[in-house]
Design a protein around this motif. Structure first.
Motif, PDB file in Angstrom:
ATOM      1  N   ALA A  94      38.166  60.695  18.012  1.00 46.36           N
ATOM      2  CA  ALA A  94      37.494  59.762  17.106  1.00 46.36           C
ATOM      3  C   ALA A  94      38.362  58.545  16.813  1.00 46.36           C
ATOM      4  N   VAL A  95      39.697  58.715  16.844  1.00 47.17           N
ATOM      5  CA  VAL A  95      40.579  57.554  16.645  1.00 47.17           C
ATOM      6  C   VAL A  95      40.307  56.523  17.739  1.00 47.17           C
ATOM      7  N   ASP A  96      40.268  57.013  18.983  1.00 44.09           N
ATOM      8  CA  ASP A  96      40.031  56.099  20.112  1.00 44.09           C
ATOM      9  C   ASP A  96      38.634  55.489  20.046  1.00 44.09           C
ATOM     10  N   GLU A  97      37.664  56.354  19.731  1.00 44.58           N
ATOM     11  CA  GLU A  97      36.285  55.852  19.657  1.00 44.58           C
ATOM     12  C   GLU A  97      36.131  54.836  18.531  1.00 44.58           C
ATOM     13  N   GLY A  98      36.769  55.129  17.395  1.00 43.02           N
ATOM     14  CA  GLY A  98      36.706  54.217  16.256  1.00 43.02           C
ATOM     15  C   GLY A  98      37.369  52.897  16.579  1.00 43.02           C
ATOM     16  N   GLN A  99      38.509  52.975  17.266  1.00 44.36           N
ATOM     17  CA  GLN A  99      39.217  51.754  17.638  1.00 44.36           C
ATOM     18  C   GLN A  99      38.363  50.902  18.588  1.00 44.36           C
ATOM     19  N   ALA A 100      37.719  51.585  19.545  1.00 41.96           N
ATOM     20  CA  ALA A 100      36.863  50.867  20.492  1.00 41.96           C
ATOM     21  C   ALA A 100      35.696  50.190  19.764  1.00 41.96           C
ATOM     22  N   LEU A 101      35.149  50.894  18.784  1.00 42.04           N
ATOM     23  CA  LEU A 101      34.042  50.323  18.007  1.00 42.04           C
ATOM     24  C   LEU A 101      34.489  49.089  17.234  1.00 42.04           C
ATOM     25  N   VAL A 102      35.669  49.194  16.620  1.00 39.03           N
ATOM     26  CA  VAL A 102      36.184  48.058  15.853  1.00 39.03           C
ATOM     27  C   VAL A 102      36.400  46.857  16.782  1.00 39.03           C
ATOM     28  N   LYS A 103      36.970  47.124  17.961  1.00 45.46           N
ATOM     29  CA  LYS A 103      37.208  46.044  18.938  1.00 45.46           C
ATOM     30  C   LYS A 103      35.904  45.357  19.311  1.00 45.46           C
ATOM     31  N   LYS A 104      34.900  46.194  19.569  1.00 47.38           N
ATOM     32  CA  LYS A 104      33.603  45.669  19.989  1.00 47.38           C
ATOM     33  C   LYS A 104      32.989  44.802  18.884  1.00 47.38           C
ATOM     34  N   LEU A 105      33.048  45.325  17.667  1.00 48.58           N
ATOM     35  CA  LEU A 105      32.436  44.589  16.549  1.00 48.58           C
ATOM     36  C   LEU A 105      33.232  43.335  16.221  1.00 48.58           C
ATOM     37  N   ALA A 106      34.568  43.431  16.341  1.00 46.26           N
ATOM     38  CA  ALA A 106      35.409  42.267  16.058  1.00 46.26           C
ATOM     39  C   ALA A 106      35.246  41.209  17.140  1.00 46.26           C
ATOM     40  N   ALA A 107      34.861  41.618  18.349  1.00 43.97           N
ATOM     41  CA  ALA A 107      34.635  40.650  19.422  1.00 43.97           C
ATOM     42  C   ALA A 107      33.408  39.799  19.095  1.00 43.97           C
ATOM     43  N   ARG A 108      32.435  40.406  18.410  1.00 43.13           N
ATOM     44  CA  ARG A 108      31.247  39.632  18.013  1.00 43.13           C
ATOM     45  C   ARG A 108      31.613  38.611  16.949  1.00 43.13           C
ATOM     46  N   ASP A 109      32.499  39.024  16.038  1.00 49.84           N
ATOM     47  CA  ASP A 109      32.962  38.104  14.994  1.00 49.84           C
ATOM     48  C   ASP A 109      34.269  38.643  14.415  1.00 49.84           C
ATOM     49  N   PRO A 110      35.370  37.930  14.674  1.00 51.18           N
ATOM     50  CA  PRO A 110      36.689  38.393  14.200  1.00 51.18           C
ATOM     51  C   PRO A 110      36.723  38.575  12.676  1.00 51.18           C
ATOM     52  N   ARG A 146      33.781  50.243   2.533  1.00 53.36           N
ATOM     53  CA  ARG A 146      34.287  48.958   3.051  1.00 53.36           C
ATOM     54  C   ARG A 146      33.709  48.688   4.445  1.00 53.36           C
ATOM     55  N   ILE A 147      33.690  49.733   5.277  1.00 54.61           N
ATOM     56  CA  ILE A 147      33.172  49.573   6.645  1.00 54.61           C
ATOM     57  C   ILE A 147      31.689  49.191   6.602  1.00 54.61           C
ATOM     58  N   GLU A 148      30.922  49.898   5.774  1.00 54.04           N
ATOM     59  CA  GLU A 148      29.487  49.601   5.663  1.00 54.04           C
ATOM     60  C   GLU A 148      29.283  48.164   5.163  1.00 54.04           C
ATOM     61  N   HIS A 149      30.052  47.811   4.140  1.00 54.41           N
ATOM     62  CA  HIS A 149      29.912  46.472   3.547  1.00 54.41           C
ATOM     63  C   HIS A 149      30.242  45.378   4.552  1.00 54.41           C
ATOM     64  N   CYS A 150      31.362  45.543   5.281  1.00 51.91           N
ATOM     65  CA  CYS A 150      31.800  44.496   6.208  1.00 51.91           C
ATOM     66  C   CYS A 150      30.836  44.346   7.387  1.00 51.91           C
ATOM     67  N   ALA A 151      30.316  45.467   7.876  1.00 53.81           N
ATOM     68  CA  ALA A 151      29.359  45.395   8.984  1.00 53.81           C
ATOM     69  C   ALA A 151      28.113  44.634   8.539  1.00 53.81           C
ATOM     70  N   LYS A 152      27.706  44.901   7.316  1.00 50.12           N
ATOM     71  CA  LYS A 152      26.487  44.259   6.806  1.00 50.12           C
ATOM     72  C   LYS A 152      26.732  42.769   6.545  1.00 50.12           C
ATOM     73  N   ARG A 153      27.838  42.486   5.867  1.00 49.81           N
ATOM     74  CA  ARG A 153      28.072  41.102   5.439  1.00 49.81           C
ATOM     75  C   ARG A 153      28.396  40.186   6.618  1.00 49.81           C
ATOM     76  N   VAL A 154      29.260  40.677   7.523  1.00 53.05           N
ATOM     77  CA  VAL A 154      29.727  39.807   8.606  1.00 53.05           C
ATOM     78  C   VAL A 154      28.786  39.845   9.806  1.00 53.05           C
ATOM     79  N   LEU A 155      28.304  41.040  10.129  1.00 49.87           N
ATOM     80  CA  LEU A 155      27.553  41.193  11.384  1.00 49.87           C
ATOM     81  C   LEU A 155      26.064  41.451  11.170  1.00 49.87           C
ATOM     82  N   LYS A 156      25.643  41.571   9.918  1.00 48.84           N
ATOM     83  CA  LYS A 156      24.242  41.907   9.602  1.00 48.84           C
ATOM     84  C   LYS A 156      23.824  43.206  10.289  1.00 48.84           C
ATOM     85  N   GLU A 157      24.784  44.102  10.392  1.00 53.35           N
ATOM     86  CA  GLU A 157      24.501  45.366  11.084  1.00 53.35           C
ATOM     87  C   GLU A 157      24.594  46.524  10.085  1.00 53.35           C
ATOM     88  N   ASP A 158      23.660  47.477  10.225  1.00 51.89           N
ATOM     89  CA  ASP A 158      23.685  48.648   9.356  1.00 51.89           C
ATOM     90  C   ASP A 158      24.634  49.699   9.919  1.00 51.89           C
TER      91      ASP A 158
END
Lengths: 300, 151
Positions: A94-110, A146-158
């Motif tokens: 899950a550490v690796d998967e979580g890191q990959a997810l963060v990378k992917k989401l941060a690529a959309r918007d740092p 924090r994760i839920e809030h940031c995804a919603k605020r920055v990426l409009k993603e649930d």
């Protein structure tokens, strides 16, 4: 309604240990174990007194034999599972998967990563200060919130709390603080208020079975005794290893998902991860880990 | 060795989770009882006050059925806390009930205890099986018959 609730409360106040937390509906509470929040994890001294077996890795190594003794294994508080440096279990994946997810989401918007890190992309050590009061949001915020809030605020993603992708990111976020002593800030009045609310919830009897968290997790309760196949352990140090990979259910679980699972077993209405009451309970539980290192990833 | 145990536990967990998902178990609704919510109605619910239940008429309980009810995890699950003859993985927090029938408790007293132990011991950990409708009155009469048969 209020009158109906108050009368039995008055009649039974002495009997049921209610009233110690003030007015409102007739509530029953397990007797207060008088935990001192300022002692953090060391509050277990004179409580379950098991911390002597699991305070440090050296203590755990010295008492490793307890793991093989059914009547005494509970004294290790399951911390012996943190010594298994097995890199195969899904907690590590899950550490690796979580890191990959963060990378992917941060690529959309740092800005997503900067939001997680509250202004900086570096997450190192930051999870150890959670839960905390966020003045801008005006509420207690956990890592998952924090994760839920940031995804919603920055990426409009649930990315709601309790969803596996949220929990995986949380495992990654918290793994960036692995080894850092937990330091929930009790000097913040809002955090202290949340602690006191969480404390009341910990002792409140609920559900069809009329159990409180405390019914199984304070001295004099079922703690340390057999409860069919289980032996309930101390609540001290527990929050440190969440989210964790739960081997009995084969899934990653955040601490609030664990609360919900407990409530199902207690025949109590479970709440959704992110519910303000669960956030308060997480504050209470995490204060009981203050001073103990973040131990994510983990398996239990 | 430890690794094997953990790995086995992981695999077992996966199997278990798969089975649970296949059954599609519905989440039961306990909102008629107090909960921890700050906002839902159950968060404001009062605990049901202790009830001293009088036994009416003859007990008419079936000890064999009572044993099943007492042992079943989804019914009485008395074994969670008590040792009872023939029960597996008994708990250790409650009193050993192996010889309950020889302790001199009357039928009415025993019935009142299983109905709502809070009337006897306000700080009991025992669920109020009758007051909170965990078991039906007939099930409780059966459990009482079983308890009194333990000599």
């Amino acid at each position: 309604m209020l009158k109906r609730a108050l009368l039995p409360a008055l009649a039974l106040g002495a009997l049921a240990g209610c009233g110690i937390f003030g007015g409102g509906p007739h509530r029953e509470h397990y007797p207060d174990a008088r935990i001192d929040p300022f002692k953090g994890v060391e509050g277990d001294v004179g409580f379950s007194d098991t911390i002597q077996y699991w305070r440090t890795e050296a203590d755990l190594q010295r008492h490793a034999a307890l793991a093989e003794k059914p009547a005494e294994q509970w004294k290790l508080n399951w911390k012996h599972m943190d010594l298994d440096r097995i890199e195969l279990h899904p907690g590590h994946l899950a550490v690796d998967e979580g890191q990959a997810l963060v990378k992917k989401l941060a690529a959309r918007d740092p800005a997503f990563l900067a939001c997680l890190g509250e202004g900086s992309a570096d997450l190192k050590g930051k999870a150890a200060a959670y839960p905390k009061f966020d003045a801008a949001l005006g509420r207690i915020v956990t890592v998952e919130d924090r994760i839920e809030h940031c995804a919603k605020r920055v990426l409009k993603e649930d990315l709601p709390q309790g969803k596996p992708s949220n929990t995986k990111i949380s495992v990654y976020f918290k793994s960036q603080s692995a080894g850092t002593p937990i330091g929930v800030d009790l000097s913040d009045g809002n955090v202290m208020e949340a602690y006191r609310r969480g404390e009341e919830l910990f002792y409140r009897k609920t559900g069809q079975l009329n159990f409180a968290c405390a019914s199984c997790h304070v001295p004099g309760s079922i703690m340390g005794h057999k409860l069919r196949g289980e032996t309930p352990t101390t609540p001290f140090g527990d929050a440190a290893h969440y989210p964790t990979y739960r081997t009995p259910v084969g899934a990653l679980e955040s601490i609030q998902e664990r609360f919900a699972r407990c409530h199902g077993q207690m025949r109590t209405q479970a709440l959704k991860p992110g519910d303000p009451a669960y956030a308060d309970l997480e504050v209470f539980m995490t204060v009981l880990s203050n001073g103990y290192p973040v131990s994510v990833p983990s398996a239990r | 060795m430890k690794r094997l145990v953990l790995l086995a536990a992981v695999l077992q967990g996966l199997t278990f989770a798969g089975a649970a998902a296949a059954q599609g178990a519905a989440v039961p609704d306990y909102s008629a009882f107090p909960c921890l919510s700050h906002t839902l109605p159950c968060g404001e619910l009062a605990a049901r006050e202790p009830v001293r239940k009088e036994l009416e008429g003859p007990l008419d309980g079936n000890a064999a059925r009572g044993k099943q009810t007492a042992f079943a995890r989804n019914r009485g699950n008395c074994l969670a806390c008590h040792v009872m003859p023939g029960g597996s993985q008994p708990g250790s927090r409650g009193p050993d009930l192996s010889h309950f029938g020889s302790t001199g408790r009357s039928t009415a007293e025993t019935f009142a205890m299983v109905w709502d132990m809070r009337t006897v011991n306000p700080e009991t950990l025992m669920p109020p099986f009758g007051t909170n409708a965990v078991l039906t009155e007939q099930e409780l009469r059966d459990v009482v018959a079983f308890l009194l048969s333990l000599k």
